[in-house]
Write a protein that holds these residues in place. Structure first.
Motif, short mmCIF file in Angstrom:
data_model
loop_
_atom_site.label_atom_id
_atom_site.label_comp_id
_atom_site.label_asym_id
_atom_site.label_seq_id
_atom_site.Cartn_x
_atom_site.Cartn_y
_atom_site.Cartn_z
N ALA A 1 -8.96 4.16 -3.71
CA ALA A 1 -10.16 4.45 -2.91
C ALA A 1 -9.97 5.76 -2.13
N HIS B 1 -12.88 -0.36 -10.05
CA HIS B 1 -12.91 0.01 -8.64
C HIS B 1 -14.07 0.98 -8.37
N ALA C 1 -9.91 1.88 7.20
CA ALA C 1 -9.22 2.68 6.18
C ALA C 1 -7.71 2.41 6.26
N THR C 2 -7.06 2.43 5.12
CA THR C 2 -5.61 2.28 5.11
C THR C 2 -5.00 3.64 5.48
N ARG D 1 0.31 -8.98 -1.77
CA ARG D 1 -0.66 -7.91 -1.60
C ARG D 1 -1.71 -8.33 -0.57
N PHE E 1 -14.43 2.88 8.40
CA PHE E 1 -14.99 3.76 7.37
C PHE E 1 -16.23 4.51 7.86
N TYR F 1 -14.35 -3.63 2.52
CA TYR F 1 -13.44 -2.76 3.29
C TYR F 1 -14.08 -2.44 4.63
N GLY G 1 -1.11 -0.37 -4.02
CA GLY G 1 -1.05 -1.33 -2.92
C GLY G 1 -1.32 -0.64 -1.59
N THR G 2 -1.29 0.69 -1.58
CA THR G 2 -1.54 1.41 -0.33
C THR G 2 -3.02 1.72 -0.15
N LYS H 1 -4.56 3.77 -2.45
CA LYS H 1 -4.66 5.18 -2.89
C LYS H 1 -5.86 5.42 -3.81
P1 AMP Z 1 -4.64 0.45 -4.60
O1 AMP Z 1 -3.40 0.88 -3.84
O2 AMP Z 1 -5.62 1.55 -4.69
O3 AMP Z 1 -4.27 -0.14 -5.92
O4 AMP Z 1 -5.36 -0.70 -3.74
C1 AMP Z 1 -4.75 -1.96 -3.51
C2 AMP Z 1 -5.77 -3.02 -3.10
O5 AMP Z 1 -6.25 -2.79 -1.79
C3 AMP Z 1 -7.01 -3.09 -3.98
O6 AMP Z 1 -7.29 -4.44 -4.23
C4 AMP Z 1 -8.10 -2.49 -3.16
O7 AMP Z 1 -9.37 -3.05 -3.49
C5 AMP Z 1 -7.68 -2.88 -1.76
N1 AMP Z 1 -8.12 -1.92 -0.73
C6 AMP Z 1 -8.14 -0.57 -0.82
N2 AMP Z 1 -8.56 -0.02 0.32
C7 AMP Z 1 -8.82 -1.05 1.16
C8 AMP Z 1 -9.29 -1.12 2.51
N3 AMP Z 1 -9.53 -0.03 3.23
N4 AMP Z 1 -9.44 -2.34 3.06
C9 AMP Z 1 -9.16 -3.44 2.34
N5 AMP Z 1 -8.71 -3.46 1.06
C10 AMP Z 1 -8.54 -2.26 0.50
#
Ligand code: AMP
Length: 417
Positions: free
Chosen positions: A53, A91, A24-25, A337, A3, A21, A48-49, A51
């Protein structure tokens, strides 16, 4: 990608680190730079991806970096359900904790007090507003919502919003916004109607596809082929065989949720239910108890199949076969997850066999069928091609010439879900 490479405002970076974190995903890696550049984006990405953040981080950073109109809403995030609105707001709170960026969730089902708070924020201005369409329309109709300084519109789970019949509400909200703004659209699937809507709303969008229309490999998928009467005893058997951290059971109707919960409550399990008949407060309480482990078996309708982020669900049990492959992927995606592994078990009754076969086709593989333990008596064979196994045309249930029902057709979800 770390990040730190995004060079975010240090207060935001602090929030990212506090959220745990580091890397980055993929969706974040692709979406964040585009949003920072000011591009419109259409992204196909599921829950779960990461998205959420992916849009919140550049949004917060932009708000911190540029002068904004403090008497207006700066960013509007429209989502299909109250639960998702609450989750995104949480979030947001975490990520923006060390900044002065303000946010509020605006959703139906709250009390008079919540309405007053919402009215106050919407008329005085708030940096980020996360809303469900119906509730936002109710506020807009009263004439005090300040959109004149709005810069960002985000539509999350757009396909789900259209399935729920929110198209007109969304377009009405958009008509109240300034024409010059940055637009982001996230959708798990990209059917034609989403592309049509995107054409109307977005300007030369960058397109991103993080396809996980297939379930995560870490989910162990199993199925039991059963008679309807074997379902309840088999649930009890499975839940007592192995201790899972948390178990989420999906039923296709509120009636079966209530029936099954009643039955399970007679056992030693800590069980509760969630569906659209419950008041908002109660739904939030049940979710909180489930997240904290006070309840470890939650029986739910599809209200929880998308967008809800609960860690450590060890088992997702489909008490009924979901409507279609997308729903199946969403439901079982509640387990495994983050780094954890998970199990997904589906019960397939005789009349659901063809529906399940369609799902297996979408998955591109067949799901392992477990043997029903002998004490539950003889179980049906898995033979979805057999005429007797066609949904709606089982023995004694002729449907006018034995024509198979159309599969994969999802009845429109009810708005209050
Ligand atoms: P979302 O797809 O936005 O619902 O995120 C799924 C989960 O992944 C949530 O619990 C987030 O807090 C977590 N998350 C999002 N981005 C990251 C990241 N870069 N590293 C670790 N966990 C993450």
């Amino acid at each position: 990608m770390k990040f730190t490479a995004f060079n975010f405002d240090s207060r935001l970076q602090e929030g990212i680190e506090a959220s745990g974190y580091e890397e980055a995903t993929p969706v974040q890696e692709q979406v964040i730079p585009l949003v920072l550049e000011g591009r419109d984006v259409i992204a196909s990405a599921q829950t779960g991806t990461g998205k959420t953040a992916a849009f919140l981080l550049p949004l917060i950073n932009n708000i911190l970096a540029s002068p904004i109109n403090h008497h207006s809403i700066t960013a509007l995030v429209i989502v299909p359900t109250r639960e998702l609105a609450i989750q995104i707001a949480q979030h947001m709170e975490g990520l923006s904790y060390f900044t002065s960026v303000s946010s509020i969730a605006v959703y139906g089902g709250g009390d008079g007090n919540a309405f007053v708070q919402e009215k106050k924020a919407l008329s005085a201005g708030a940096d980020v507003v996360i809303c469900t369409p119906g509730k936002m329309i109710a506020h807009i109709n009263m004439g005090y919502v300040k959109f004149q300084g709005l810069k960002y519109l985000i539509l999350d789970e757009a396909d789900r919003m259209l399935d729920m019949g929110f198209y007109d509400d969304i377009m009405r909200i958009i008509n109240a916004l300034p024409a010059k703004r940055q637009n982001l659209l996230f959708s798990a699937t990209m059917p034609h109607k989403i592309r049509e809507m995107a054409r109307k709303i977005l300007h030369h969008p960058a397109e991103i596809s993080i396809s996980i229309s297939k379930p995560n490999d870490k989910i162990k998928q199993l199925a039991y082929v059963v008679y309807d009467t074997q379902k309840i005893p088999l649930v009890k058997y499975i839940l007592h065989q192995k201790t899972f951290d948390s178990v989420l059971i999906f039923c296709s109707s509120k009636i079966s949720v209530k029936q099954l919960t009643r039955d399970l409550k007679r056992t030693s399990l800590k069980v509760d239910e969630i569906h659209s008949d419950l008041e908002q407060d109660k739904r939030e309480e049940v979710l909180m108890y489930f997240k904290s482990g006070r309840i470890n078996v939650l029986v739910a309708t599809d209200i929880l199949s998308r967008g809800i982020d609960i860690d450590n669900i060890g088992l997702v049990l489909n008490y009924d076969v979901p409507h279609d492959g997308e729903d199946y992927v969403h439901r079982i995606g509640r387990t495994a997850r983050a780094a954890a592994e998970g199990t997904a078990i589906t019960f397939i009754s005789v009349k659901e066999q063809r529906k399940f076969m369609a799902i297996e086709k979408l998955l591109g593989k067949s799901v392992q069928k477990e043997k029903v333990p002998e004490q539950f008596g003889e179980a049906p064979e898995y033979n979805p091609g057999a005429p007797a196994h066609r949904s709606g045309s089982g023995a004694g249930r002729g449907n006018g010439g034995g024509k198979p029902k159309q599969f994969n057709r999802r009845p429109p979800a009810r708005k209050q879900d």
